[in-house]
Design an enzyme around this catalytic site. Sequence first.
Site, mmCIF file in Angstrom:
data_model
loop_
_atom_site.group_PDB
_atom_site.id
_atom_site.type_symbol
_atom_site.label_atom_id
_atom_site.label_comp_id
_atom_site.label_asym_id
_atom_site.label_seq_id
_atom_site.Cartn_x
_atom_site.Cartn_y
_atom_site.Cartn_z
ATOM 1 N N ASP A 270 -0.331 0.806 -2.510
ATOM 2 C CA ASP A 270 -0.968 -0.445 -2.133
ATOM 3 C C ASP A 270 -1.117 -0.393 -0.604
ATOM 4 O O ASP A 270 -0.470 0.425 0.069
ATOM 5 C CB ASP A 270 -0.152 -1.661 -2.592
ATOM 6 C CG ASP A 270 -1.010 -2.925 -2.590
ATOM 7 O OD1 ASP A 270 -2.108 -2.908 -2.003
ATOM 8 O OD2 ASP A 270 -0.580 -3.942 -3.175
HETATM 9 C C1 BGC Z 1 -3.403 -5.934 -2.488
HETATM 10 C C2 BGC Z 1 -4.126 -5.052 -3.487
HETATM 11 C C3 BGC Z 1 -5.508 -4.728 -2.977
HETATM 12 C C4 BGC Z 1 -5.402 -4.099 -1.618
HETATM 13 C C5 BGC Z 1 -6.751 -3.741 -1.024
HETATM 14 C C6 BGC Z 1 -3.463 -5.383 -1.076
HETATM 15 O O1 BGC Z 1 -3.000 -6.318 -0.153
HETATM 16 O O2 BGC Z 1 -2.067 -6.107 -2.883
HETATM 17 O O3 BGC Z 1 -4.190 -5.675 -4.740
HETATM 18 O O4 BGC Z 1 -6.166 -3.881 -3.874
HETATM 19 O O5 BGC Z 1 -4.761 -5.013 -0.738
HETATM 20 O O6 BGC Z 1 -7.450 -4.864 -0.669
#
Ligand code: BGC
Length: 760
Positions: A270
């Site tokens: 993530d």
């Molecule tokens: C989130 C993810 C997301 C990623 C990219 C993160 O803060 O937890 O779900 O895909 O950002 O935007």
Amino acid sequence: MKKIFTIAAVLFLAGNMLAQKTKENNIDKMIEKLTLEEKINIVVGVGFNMPGITPESEMIEEKVPGAAGHSFAINRINLPTTVLADGPAGVRITPERPNDDKTYYATAFPIASLMASTWDTALMQEVGQAFGNESKEYGVDILLAPALNIHRHPLTGRNFEYYSEDPVVSGKMAAAFVRGVQSEGVGTSIKHFVANNQETNRTTVNAIISERALREIYLKGFEIAVKEAQPWTVMSSYNKINGVYASQRHDLLTSILRGEWGFEGFVMTDWFAGDDAVAQMKAGNDLLMPGIEKQREAIKSAIEDGSLSMEILDQNIGRILNIYTQTLSYKGYKPTGNPDLENHKELARKAAAQGIILLDNKDNTLPLNKNNKTALFGVASYETLIGGTGSGDVNNASEVSLFEGSQNNEMNIDENLANTYLEYIKIGKENLPPKTFFMAPDQQVSEKDWTPEEVNQIAERTELAVYTIGRTSGEFQDRKVENDFLLNDKELNTIKLLSKAYHSRGKKLVVILNIGGVIETASWKELADAILLAWQPGQEAGNAITDVLTGKVNPSGKLTMTFPVNYEDHKSSENFPGREFDLPPVGNISFMEAKPAEVKYEEGIFVGYRHFETNKVKTSYPFGYGLSYTTFDYSKLKVKEKSGGYEVSCTIKNTGSTPGKEVVQLYISAPQGDLQKPVRELKAFHKTGLLQPGEKETITFSLSKYDLASYHTKKSAWIAETGTYKIQIGASVEEINLEESIALACFIHKPQIYQNFRLA
Ligand code: BGC
């Protein structure tokens, strides 16, 4: 003839094998050509533009503006940039591009909790395909969805992005979505792997979970999605599990995911997750997103001093290239910029109406009579919330409020009241504070106050009151109890006033819940005649809600989570969101910093209905529940033994006078043995077709013995103990209509244990 087929089949197989071999060789060859710097650029992304945070001078060039991630292009091996974009409710990109007159608005589909409430995997797959089409035509190679974390607690800020408190619903819905997206040649990223069940200190929290609960509740949905749909990628989660960051756990990302389940794609972190790039490489977390300099340096020095072997780095690169060479960008596809937005709008409306849940309907209050004058109360009737905030948000071109939908569906709406609200909202919006942070939740105009005299006047001139209660939530924050889970004073007061004014005149009150997560309903629900849970239904919100209100669509959604009487009734409330340590905050980037914290999942497997049913805790609305404008009869339960399991069938008949669909749920009530079992657990489900009055459908479920097993930690095995198992078919977890017992001799499945295994 037969011979020709045989020859063709042999040639096809040989061709396929050759293609596979060539592909492998090609990837090995590609890797051979890479310098160390290029290798590192494959496992670490290019960075990320954060509006208001990234300095102008450090902004990266984005192939697709607003996409959350980009990879480095490496021209020497003909590798283009791969584009990764959120998210679970629609393709999240910037609608405008520099030097381009075209717009790139995406369809805002209903939130995941609504989609799950349809219990319709075919519909989910169709919606997934529409996401795939928009990704493809807008230049996105990998969609950062679906999100399938378990609703461990009703206050989790991102529950709207997730499907259910149950892993079978989560896994089946995710698998259907993945199949749909990937059928368009676009990859998916099932996320967040695993146990990202809160936003409070999400990047640091250490989730302490038993191996049994991990495997049966939190991992199960991912297991189903991987085995049934083979997503191209998995996104590991921010949190720690039993002391180690999820993105740094070899047992999770390699032993279980690849070894036990056969995952063939690559794993990415993530955004900004974890604290040790080298440990992530070793764990099998192939790609670090969005990519920061510090990670590049750490990998480089670990390779140079020998603490990270080139074999591991090459293995990670191999897995990434294996997927990158399947992307539309790699294949040279030229996005048209013209996805099928018109059809997707219709699909969004259809899907939303299928997931809206009728919670109460005294004396057939609904469907309403379109000709009766209706008073639309509540800010959310005019500013209907179509989705949540954060990375689960979408840049859509248009949206339909409930008020607009009621006009489109030719309802007779009290215009005077509508104008009062529209004016009130206009002024309220002008006074809203500006957004301080690019991911901050949208500010909303507060609810309007009403006096008894005003309400009485309106009740006098209208036949029915519809009052909409709105809630929003999103990434970075869990929800609160006051003025969120609980109704605020203005809302409660309005319900009371409306109930009194309309009931004293023999008229009715309908409450619509335009929410992303569970709220308290037990204390006020008796004041309403009908309650419709509309969720956040995507851009076609108003049209879909009025389709159900007017009876154009017969509601068939059912709850995929429990609505408790009090949120404390959830066992997990004793440990939510855990405790924060008095230590300095840590993190890879300032806005993601959080204090070290821990949360104990003391409830074990007793999450959601597993707890409410087993410990006999009263609910406001139970798991699996939802009403219809018609009625159904369940009959003819048959259970047949077949190799490795059972075939279960039953017949559903529409016994009412309106066409309708029923969500049929198969639960297992297992004997208590060495392992404590919940009273019942969902193992399969099916949504019928649209049954005409009197029409029947026979449904067949397939159940394996593995489906009946629980994880025995001491024996490191899945075990279904000897005894009598009850197969129960019902309309909700509390409404079991058919039951039959089967006698089972002990079944054991021992997963192969891979090196470095250490989940507990
Ligand atoms: C989130 C993810 C997301 C990623 C990219 C993160 O803060 O937890 O779900 O895909 O950002 O935007």
